[in-house]
Design an enzyme around this catalytic site. Structure first.
Site, PDB file in Angstrom:
ATOM      1  CB  ALA A  11    -129.486  25.889  13.867  1.00  0.00           C
ATOM      2  NE  ARG A  12    -133.881  27.413   7.863  1.00  0.00           N
ATOM      3  CZ  ARG A  12    -132.357  28.125   7.961  1.00  0.00           C
ATOM      4  NH1 ARG A  12    -132.534  29.617   9.244  1.00  0.00           N
ATOM      5  NH2 ARG A  12    -132.394  28.859   7.190  1.00  0.00           N
ATOM      6  CG  HIS A  23    -134.970  33.380  12.320  1.00  0.00           C
ATOM      7  ND1 HIS A  23    -135.560  32.304  11.615  1.00  0.00           N
ATOM      8  CD2 HIS A  23    -134.048  33.812  11.576  1.00  0.00           C
ATOM      9  CE1 HIS A  23    -134.769  31.788  10.526  1.00  0.00           C
ATOM     10  NE2 HIS A  23    -133.577  32.418  10.613  1.00  0.00           N
ATOM     11  CB  ILE A  24    -132.471  39.085  14.658  1.00  0.00           C
ATOM     12  CG1 ILE A  24    -132.380  37.979  16.952  1.00  0.00           C
ATOM     13  CG2 ILE A  24    -133.965  39.568  14.790  1.00  0.00           C
ATOM     14  CD1 ILE A  24    -131.908  39.454  17.710  1.00  0.00           C
ATOM     15  N   GLY A  25    -130.877  36.139  13.360  1.00  0.00           N
ATOM     16  CA  GLY A  25    -129.147  35.925  13.208  1.00  0.00           C
ATOM     17  C   GLY A  25    -129.106  37.142  12.288  1.00  0.00           C
ATOM     18  CD  GLU A  43    -138.635  30.377  12.714  1.00  0.00           C
ATOM     19  OE1 GLU A  43    -137.326  30.176  12.840  1.00  0.00           O
ATOM     20  OE2 GLU A  43    -138.526  32.067  12.156  1.00  0.00           O
ATOM     21  N   GLY A  65    -119.375  23.556  11.095  1.00  0.00           N
ATOM     22  CA  GLY A  65    -119.302  24.269   9.455  1.00  0.00           C
ATOM     23  C   GLY A  65    -118.809  26.229  10.017  1.00  0.00           C
ATOM     24  NE  ARG A  66    -120.607  29.247   4.990  1.00  0.00           N
ATOM     25  CZ  ARG A  66    -121.116  27.911   4.124  1.00  0.00           C
ATOM     26  NH1 ARG A  66    -120.145  27.534   2.737  1.00  0.00           N
ATOM     27  NH2 ARG A  66    -122.424  27.792   3.714  1.00  0.00           N
TER      28      ARG A  66
HETATM   29  C1  GLV Z   1    -131.532  32.564   8.494  1.00  0.00           C
HETATM   30  O1  GLV Z   1    -131.918  32.313   8.809  1.00  0.00           O
HETATM   31  C2  GLV Z   1    -130.829  32.279   7.265  1.00  0.00           C
HETATM   32  O2  GLV Z   1    -130.812  31.019   6.961  1.00  0.00           O
HETATM   33  O3  GLV Z   1    -129.629  32.963   5.961  1.00  0.00           O
END
Ligand code: GLV
Ligand code: GLV
Length: 326
Positions: free
Chosen positions: A239-240, A287-289, A269, A156-157
């Site tokens: 992702a998750r 979780h710093i994406g 988490e 995807g994106r």
């Molecule tokens: C972060 O995990 C988001 O889904 O924006």
């Protein structure tokens, strides 16, 4: 005319708050932590609109409590915290923040990939400890990246952006897609191949997960999956967390069934599964994406614009249930 009342469940960058304040009465969680369930439900009772986080469960109970609600805007692109079907049943618009965090999340996937491949965190710890005896030809041998095979789970994106960044490293790119449709950009730019998950697992030196969390992707990576990967393979997850069965991952890393993992997200988490913190072949970040100033500012503005549209009875830019406007 009465100004709409808006609640934001955590302090977010000011861009969106400033925009909302032009026409709304804005209240923000004063605590630097997620609200407890009862606190959240009490806060939203009289609100016309809410901006919330992944840590907020947006379900029937939430909608029952938010009696005046006209729209909910997620401060995240992922929306597994929202019961979208329930929102749609109630004709309640809900939105997310796609696009604005694509590059930042793809860049973090690369940061993790290199950190694991070249043992950056492990060797940083050794430098700081003073234990490095000086350069040695057999020390800290890592993995090559250039010319290797990159497997993108979810084209995807974000998966597409991550794959495109491999151009400088002349990688062979394989990908899977839940839609089963070919990704024109990946085919044209990288001659990437759409493959089955089995083929991707068997062929890839690096596997980067970019699929949403759904019932079909929960525990997509577990003991049987790791067994089908190359022993030299490195797994990246931005992702998750629950897409990976984390205790199986700890076992696979410990036994070197796979070579390493770079994780931004966790099954439970903010907790990590016992044993993960002891593994030198895992790099773990909190979780710093999307945590760059431009991404977070973009998320703030997009969430605010989405909410303002919903409060005006209009379809927001990134609506998760556009059918309610049909
Ligand atoms: C972060 O995990 C988001 O889904 O924006
Ligand atoms: C290493 O530092 C080298 O010069 O090869």
């Amino acid at each position: 005319m009465r100004k709409p009342k808006v609640f934001i469940t955590r302090l977010i960058p000011r861009e969106g708050i400033d925009l909302l304040k032009e026409t709304c009465e804005v209240e923000i969680n004063p605590q630097d932590r997620p609200l407890h369930r009862e606190e959240l439900l009490a806060q939203v009772a009289d609100k016309d609109g809410v901006i919330g986080m992944l840590s907020d469960r947006i379900d029937a109970e939430f909608f029952d409590a938010a009696k005046a609600l006209r729209g909910y805007a997620n401060f995240a692109v992922g929306f597994d915290n929202i019961d979208v079907a329930e929102a749609t049943r109630r004709n309640m618009p809900v939105s997310n923040t796609p696009g604005v965090l694509t590059q930042a999340t793809a860049e973090l996937a690369w940061a993790l990939l290199f950190a694991v491949a070249r043992r950056i965190v492990e060797t940083d710890r050794i430098m700081r400890s003073g234990a490095w005896p000086g350069l040695g030809p057999l020390q800290f041998i890592g993995a090559d990246v250039s010319g290797k095979t990159l497997g993108i789970v979810g084209g995807g994106r974000i998966g597409t952006a991550m794959a495109l960044m491999s151009k400088g490293f002349q990688m062979r790119v394989l990908y899977t897609n839940t839609s089963g449709k070919e990704n024109q950009t990946l085919q044209a730019e990288l001659r990437a191949r759409l493959v089955s998950l089995d083929e991707l697992l068997a062929e890839s030196d690096f596997i980067s997960i970019h699929t949403p969390l759904t019932p079909a992707t929960r525990h997509l990576f577990k003991a049987e999956t790791f067994a089908r990967m190359k022993p030299a393979a490195i797994l990246i997850n931005t992702a998750r967390g629950p897409i990976i069965k984390e205790d199986d991952l700890v076992a696979a890393l410990g036994s070197r069934t796979i070579a390493g993992a770079g994780l931004d997200v966790y099954e439970f988490e903010p907790q990590m599964t016992a044993g993960l913190a002891d593994l030198n072949n895992a790099v773990v970040v909190p979780h710093i994406g999307s945590a760059t100033s431009s991404s977070r500012a973009g998320m703030s503005l997009l969430a605010a614009r989405n909410l303002l549209a919903m409060l005006q009875g209009e379809k927001p830019e990134s609506c998760l249930n556009p059918e309610i406007y049909a």
